[in-house]
Design a protein around this motif. Structure first.
Motif, PDB file in Angstrom:
ATOM      1  N   TYR A 141      -1.588  10.893  -2.733  1.00 35.05           N
ATOM      2  CA  TYR A 141      -1.517  11.108  -4.306  1.00 35.05           C
ATOM      3  C   TYR A 141      -0.808   9.979  -4.957  1.00 35.05           C
ATOM      4  O   TYR A 141      -1.446   9.361  -5.679  1.00 35.05           O
ATOM      5  N   SER A 142       0.345   9.621  -4.396  1.00 32.03           N
ATOM      6  CA  SER A 142       1.235   8.760  -5.182  1.00 32.03           C
ATOM      7  C   SER A 142       0.621   7.078  -5.065  1.00 32.03           C
ATOM      8  O   SER A 142       0.334   6.629  -6.217  1.00 32.03           O
ATOM      9  N   PHE A 143       0.295   6.989  -4.056  1.00 31.54           N
ATOM     10  CA  PHE A 143      -0.243   5.364  -3.936  1.00 31.54           C
ATOM     11  C   PHE A 143      -1.739   5.276  -4.508  1.00 31.54           C
ATOM     12  O   PHE A 143      -2.252   4.367  -4.923  1.00 31.54           O
ATOM     13  N   THR A 144      -2.583   6.465  -4.597  1.00 33.70           N
ATOM     14  CA  THR A 144      -3.776   6.345  -5.169  1.00 33.70           C
ATOM     15  C   THR A 144      -3.604   6.264  -6.635  1.00 33.70           C
ATOM     16  O   THR A 144      -4.264   5.666  -7.337  1.00 33.70           O
ATOM     17  N   ARG A 145      -2.531   7.139  -6.972  1.00 29.33           N
ATOM     18  CA  ARG A 145      -2.447   7.004  -8.602  1.00 29.33           C
ATOM     19  C   ARG A 145      -1.986   5.751  -9.001  1.00 29.33           C
ATOM     20  O   ARG A 145      -2.409   5.134 -10.236  1.00 29.33           O
ATOM     21  N   ARG A 146      -1.222   4.982  -8.119  1.00 31.95           N
ATOM     22  CA  ARG A 146      -0.702   3.766  -8.650  1.00 31.95           C
ATOM     23  C   ARG A 146      -2.284   2.646  -8.263  1.00 31.95           C
ATOM     24  O   ARG A 146      -2.146   1.807  -9.301  1.00 31.95           O
ATOM     25  N   LEU A 147      -3.049   2.909  -7.360  1.00 30.53           N
ATOM     26  CA  LEU A 147      -3.990   2.031  -7.605  1.00 30.53           C
ATOM     27  C   LEU A 147      -5.201   2.307  -8.314  1.00 30.53           C
ATOM     28  O   LEU A 147      -5.784   1.359  -8.875  1.00 30.53           O
ATOM     29  N   PHE A 148      -5.272   3.718  -8.997  1.00 27.05           N
ATOM     30  CA  PHE A 148      -6.454   3.823  -9.931  1.00 27.05           C
ATOM     31  C   PHE A 148      -5.550   4.751 -10.938  1.00 27.05           C
ATOM     32  O   PHE A 148      -5.269   4.207 -11.963  1.00 27.05           O
ATOM     33  N   ASN A 149      -5.816   6.207 -10.787  1.00 27.36           N
ATOM     34  CA  ASN A 149      -5.001   6.870 -12.162  1.00 27.36           C
ATOM     35  C   ASN A 149      -4.672   8.501 -11.189  1.00 27.36           C
ATOM     36  O   ASN A 149      -4.969   8.705 -10.168  1.00 27.36           O
ATOM     37  N   ILE A 190       3.821  -0.721   0.310  1.00 28.48           N
ATOM     38  CA  ILE A 190       3.047  -1.938   0.002  1.00 28.48           C
ATOM     39  C   ILE A 190       2.332  -1.759  -1.433  1.00 28.48           C
ATOM     40  O   ILE A 190       2.511  -2.827  -2.135  1.00 28.48           O
ATOM     41  N   VAL A 191       1.839  -0.748  -1.843  1.00 31.36           N
ATOM     42  CA  VAL A 191       1.224  -0.508  -3.190  1.00 31.36           C
ATOM     43  C   VAL A 191       2.061  -0.396  -4.119  1.00 31.36           C
ATOM     44  O   VAL A 191       2.137  -0.985  -5.270  1.00 31.36           O
ATOM     45  N   ARG A 192       3.544   0.152  -3.984  1.00 28.77           N
ATOM     46  CA  ARG A 192       4.504   0.227  -5.057  1.00 28.77           C
ATOM     47  C   ARG A 192       5.111  -0.844  -5.284  1.00 28.77           C
ATOM     48  O   ARG A 192       5.656  -0.889  -6.516  1.00 28.77           O
ATOM     49  N   THR A 193       5.265  -1.841  -4.330  1.00 31.49           N
ATOM     50  CA  THR A 193       5.962  -3.383  -4.625  1.00 31.49           C
ATOM     51  C   THR A 193       4.869  -4.463  -5.205  1.00 31.49           C
ATOM     52  O   THR A 193       5.213  -5.396  -4.715  1.00 31.49           O
ATOM     53  N   ASP A 194       3.481  -3.969  -5.609  1.00 35.00           N
ATOM     54  CA  ASP A 194       2.739  -4.931  -5.993  1.00 35.00           C
ATOM     55  C   ASP A 194       3.091  -5.897  -6.802  1.00 35.00           C
ATOM     56  O   ASP A 194       2.539  -7.024  -6.962  1.00 35.00           O
ATOM     57  N   ARG A 195       3.890  -5.545  -7.789  1.00 39.09           N
ATOM     58  CA  ARG A 195       4.380  -6.650  -8.835  1.00 39.09           C
ATOM     59  C   ARG A 195       5.587  -6.968  -8.607  1.00 39.09           C
ATOM     60  O   ARG A 195       6.337  -8.074  -9.324  1.00 39.09           O
ATOM     61  N   ALA A 196       6.682  -6.489  -7.446  1.00 35.62           N
ATOM     62  CA  ALA A 196       7.905  -7.212  -6.976  1.00 35.62           C
ATOM     63  C   ALA A 196       7.896  -8.400  -6.436  1.00 35.62           C
ATOM     64  O   ALA A 196       6.796  -8.890  -6.128  1.00 35.62           O
ATOM     65  N   PRO A 197       8.798  -9.134  -6.415  1.00 35.55           N
ATOM     66  CA  PRO A 197       8.781 -10.244  -5.387  1.00 35.55           C
ATOM     67  C   PRO A 197       8.428 -10.003  -4.133  1.00 35.55           C
ATOM     68  O   PRO A 197       8.435  -8.811  -3.393  1.00 35.55           O
ATOM     69  N   ALA A 198       7.764 -11.245  -3.481  1.00 37.57           N
ATOM     70  CA  ALA A 198       7.242 -11.150  -2.071  1.00 37.57           C
ATOM     71  C   ALA A 198       8.052 -10.448  -1.120  1.00 37.57           C
ATOM     72  O   ALA A 198       7.391  -9.671  -0.171  1.00 37.57           O
ATOM     73  N   THR A 199       9.247 -10.951  -1.098  1.00 35.31           N
ATOM     74  CA  THR A 199      10.247 -10.304   0.012  1.00 35.31           C
ATOM     75  C   THR A 199      10.492  -8.550   0.033  1.00 35.31           C
ATOM     76  O   THR A 199      10.635  -8.185   0.910  1.00 35.31           O
ATOM     77  N   ALA A 200      10.184  -8.105  -1.143  1.00 36.29           N
ATOM     78  CA  ALA A 200      10.295  -6.684  -1.170  1.00 36.29           C
ATOM     79  C   ALA A 200       9.247  -5.992  -0.355  1.00 36.29           C
ATOM     80  O   ALA A 200       9.298  -4.765   0.152  1.00 36.29           O
ATOM     81  N   VAL A 201       8.088  -6.553   0.169  1.00 36.94           N
ATOM     82  CA  VAL A 201       7.288  -5.962   1.127  1.00 36.94           C
ATOM     83  C   VAL A 201       7.864  -5.757   2.504  1.00 36.94           C
ATOM     84  O   VAL A 201       7.377  -4.973   3.265  1.00 36.94           O
ATOM     85  N   LEU A 202       8.788  -6.579   2.767  1.00 35.61           N
ATOM     86  CA  LEU A 202       9.457  -6.427   4.096  1.00 35.61           C
ATOM     87  C   LEU A 202      10.224  -5.045   4.276  1.00 35.61           C
ATOM     88  O   LEU A 202      10.360  -4.846   5.264  1.00 35.61           O
ATOM     89  N   VAL A 203      10.375  -4.120   3.380  1.00 37.00           N
ATOM     90  CA  VAL A 203      10.908  -2.734   3.561  1.00 37.00           C
ATOM     91  C   VAL A 203       9.745  -2.088   4.231  1.00 37.00           C
ATOM     92  O   VAL A 203      10.154  -0.771   4.890  1.00 37.00           O
ATOM     93  N   ALA A 204       8.582  -2.435   3.976  1.00 35.18           N
ATOM     94  CA  ALA A 204       7.373  -1.751   4.897  1.00 35.18           C
ATOM     95  C   ALA A 204       7.510  -2.018   6.466  1.00 35.18           C
ATOM     96  O   ALA A 204       6.752  -1.346   7.185  1.00 35.18           O
ATOM     97  N   VAL A 205       7.872  -3.189   6.840  1.00 35.93           N
ATOM     98  CA  VAL A 205       8.039  -3.673   8.096  1.00 35.93           C
ATOM     99  C   VAL A 205       8.540  -2.769   9.054  1.00 35.93           C
ATOM    100  O   VAL A 205       7.771  -2.245  10.053  1.00 35.93           O
ATOM    101  N   PRO A 206       9.852  -1.900   8.970  1.00 40.22           N
ATOM    102  CA  PRO A 206      10.395  -1.211   9.998  1.00 40.22           C
ATOM    103  C   PRO A 206       9.580   0.099   9.993  1.00 40.22           C
ATOM    104  O   PRO A 206       9.448   0.831  11.058  1.00 40.22           O
ATOM    105  N   LEU A 228      -4.050  -4.695   2.385  1.00 44.08           N
ATOM    106  CA  LEU A 228      -3.538  -4.185   1.217  1.00 44.08           C
ATOM    107  C   LEU A 228      -2.465  -4.960   0.414  1.00 44.08           C
ATOM    108  O   LEU A 228      -2.199  -5.134  -0.686  1.00 44.08           O
ATOM    109  N   ALA A 229      -1.416  -5.608   1.211  1.00 49.28           N
ATOM    110  CA  ALA A 229      -0.387  -6.367   0.634  1.00 49.28           C
ATOM    111  C   ALA A 229      -1.070  -7.472  -0.131  1.00 49.28           C
ATOM    112  O   ALA A 229      -0.439  -7.919  -1.063  1.00 49.28           O
ATOM    113  N   LEU A 230      -2.233  -8.118   0.437  1.00 49.39           N
ATOM    114  CA  LEU A 230      -2.702  -9.289  -0.261  1.00 49.39           C
ATOM    115  C   LEU A 230      -3.409  -8.796  -1.451  1.00 49.39           C
ATOM    116  O   LEU A 230      -3.417  -9.317  -2.541  1.00 49.39           O
TER     117      LEU A 230
END
Length: 550
Positions: A141-149, A190-206, A228-230
């Protein structure tokens, strides 16, 4: 109007010169551009959360209503977890190399589930899976809300919560529920950090790497996470999104390589996932099963993707018109990525020629298709809830299918409670035992026996007293001729061919006597057209047959 109100009312002063206009007694307020609150307001957020809680309650009820004794996969993972716990806490060596044939690391989920099982039993371990699946729906629900509404998020959650894979995995003590939760968490990051600096996506790695460690098949969805990250960052960051996707890909690959270095995980991945033996199930049969379990949601997602490509605006309020929409190309790529991901599990199982675990694996892809299915459902209802009956009909159809299919799945294996009670006094820590599903008695009777004492009906090698080595069916015949097993339990349908071989070898064998016939009914099967199984049930009546050594 009362006399007091008349006295306190402010009367505008009378004009002092002829022709002078009196001041107005009130002013009209400024008309807002929209008659409702925009997305993201406090009231709209809390209403959405309340509806989400109702959906999670429904999902819990659908899963908790399922009931049966432990399935062989559940029993296997819990037995392995208890062995690993004993090794960690007491130093007890494990006689079984679980890492060699597990489809996930035996040191992760099995240990957690066994710790819960030690305190709360099988129902506790299954409830642990329910918590993971509820978390998955919430993250969806949360990342769909972020992607759409919000509306698309609620629609996606409503559809996903009633799918048979979601309902079954929500009360199934296997590593699928935590693996799916971790994939959902990585997607949310990944969806939540779409506007953050690129390095923020590394939180999803582990998180993504841990999902693969819990279940190796989760690695099939790592390319989707990179895509999705792209695509999620491109509308906000442009070409900088490429660096974000590369960081995620390189970080995930590096951490995976580090995790496999010096361990036997790579051998386990090859044996259970990438190099596993191919089955004999036909492509048409596998595609038909996939269509039954996920076809409705997939078609809704395809419809949502087409609608999203044609018209990107997700809100009805004029306040959203000035928002920048993703380009048509970006929308097309996003829709293609998410819909194609739903086809990965069926395509891979067609490649392997087996439907083993397909009913669970199809839920992995539906997690990624669900956001577009939510869009499809909201577009079907229309702006301002113009056609609510269409959305209700679609969701009701998904609900009915999910309930019926989940009930059939939990009824596809026999209730083993009578069998366990019958054989409990005939097993100990010294004997050797043969069973159609050895994991089940090994789990329930773990205080009396060890897992290594039980042999299955799926392949065997045996060296007889004349030092002659036998394999396959001949191994079972030679072992029974020598009286190798102290107890034998057959159910007649787990491996019908080998059951026939063993039954014929036991007929007239002076070393064994029949202890009991225990009816368990005719479980439902995924392959209802199996003539061999139908013949077996006609012959044996759907019952456990138990022999003991004389």
């Amino acid at each position: 109007m009362t006399s007091t109100e008349r006295a306190t009312r402010t009367v505008p002063p009378a004009p002092t010169r002829p022709g002078e206009q009196r001041a107005p007694t009130y002013r009209l307020p400024k008309t807002p551009p929209a008659a409702w609150s925009p997305a993201g307001c406090r009231r709209r957020t809390w209403v959405s959360r309340a509806v989400l809680l109702l959906l999670l309650a429904l999902q819990s009820a659908l899963s908790l209503r399922l009931s049966n004794t432990a399935f062989q996969d559940e029993a296997l993972y819990l037995t392995a977890g208890h062995a690993e716990l004993a090794h960690l806490l007491q130093g007890t060596p494990s006689a079984v190399d679980y890492a060699a044939y597990f489809s996930g690391s035996p040191h992760l989920y099995p240990v957690l589930a066994a710790a819960v099982d030690s305190r709360f039993g099988l129902s506790g371990a299954r409830t642990l899976s329910l918590l993971f699946m509820l978390g998955t729906t919430g993250l969806l629900y949360s990342f769909t809300r972020r992607l759409f509404n919000e509306r698309a998020g609620l629609a996606a959650a409503a559809l996903f919560a009633v799918m048979q894979s979601t309902v079954v995995m929500g009360y199934f003590a296997t590593h699928d529920a935590p693996a799916l939760f971790l994939l959902a968490l990585a997607t949310w990051i990944i969806v939540r950090t779409d506007r953050a600096p690129a390095t923020a996506v590394l939180v999803a790695v582990p998180v993504a790497v841990l999902a693969v460690g819990v279940k190796y098949a989760a690695g099939l969805y790592l390319p989707t996470l990179v895509g999705l990250a792209l695509l999620t960052a491109w509308p906000h960051q442009g070409a900088k999104a490429i660096a974000r996707a590369l960081l995620l890909a390189l970080g995930t690959a590096g951490l995976l390589a580090l995790g496999m270095h010096g361990t036997d995980l790579l051998a386990g991945v090859r044996r259970t996932t990438t190099h596993r033996d191919h089955g004999s199930d036909g492509a048409g049969f596998l595609l038909w099963q996939s269509a039954q379990w996920g076809g409705l949601m997939f078609l809704t997602a395809v419809g949502g993707a087409i609608s999203y490509v044609r018209r990107s605006r997700m809100g009805e309020s004029p306040l959203t018109w000035r928002l920048r929409d993703p380009s048509r190309r970006t929308r097309m790529l996003l829709g293609s990525l998410l819909c194609t991901t739903a086809l990965l599990a069926p395509a891979y199982q067609v490649h392997l020629g087996t439907m083993v675990s397909l009913f669970k694996h199809i839920g992995y892809g539906l997690l990624f298709a669900a956001p577009l299915a939510g869009v499809g459902l909201t577009r079907l209802v229309g702006a301002h809830f113009r056609h609510p009956h269409l959305g209700i009909a679609l969701w009701a159809a998904a609900l009915c299918l999910g309930i019926a299919q989940a009930d059939g799945r939990f009824g596809s294996w026999p209730d083993s409670s009578r069998m366990i009670r019958t054989i409990s006094s005939d097993v100990n820590g010294n004997g050797h035992y043969l069973s159609s599903t050895p994991e089940v008695p090994a789990y329930y009777l773990r205080e009396r026996t060890a897992h290594w004492q039980w042999r299955s009906v799926f392949g065997m090698a045996y060296t007889d007293r004349n030092h002659i080595r036998h394999t396959g069916d001949a191994a079972y015949r030679a072992a029974l001729r020598d009286g190798e097993f102290d107890l034998i339990v057959l159910d007649g349908f787990t491996n019908p061919q080998v059951d026939r071989v063993i039954s014929r070898a036991l007929k007239g064998n002076p070393r064994y006597r029949l202890l009991a016939h225990l009816p368990f009914g005719n479980p439902s099967h995924d392959r209802a057209d199996s003539l061999l199984r139908s013949a077996l049930f006609s012959e044996y009546g759907g019952r456990y047959r138990i022999w003991v050594k004389q």
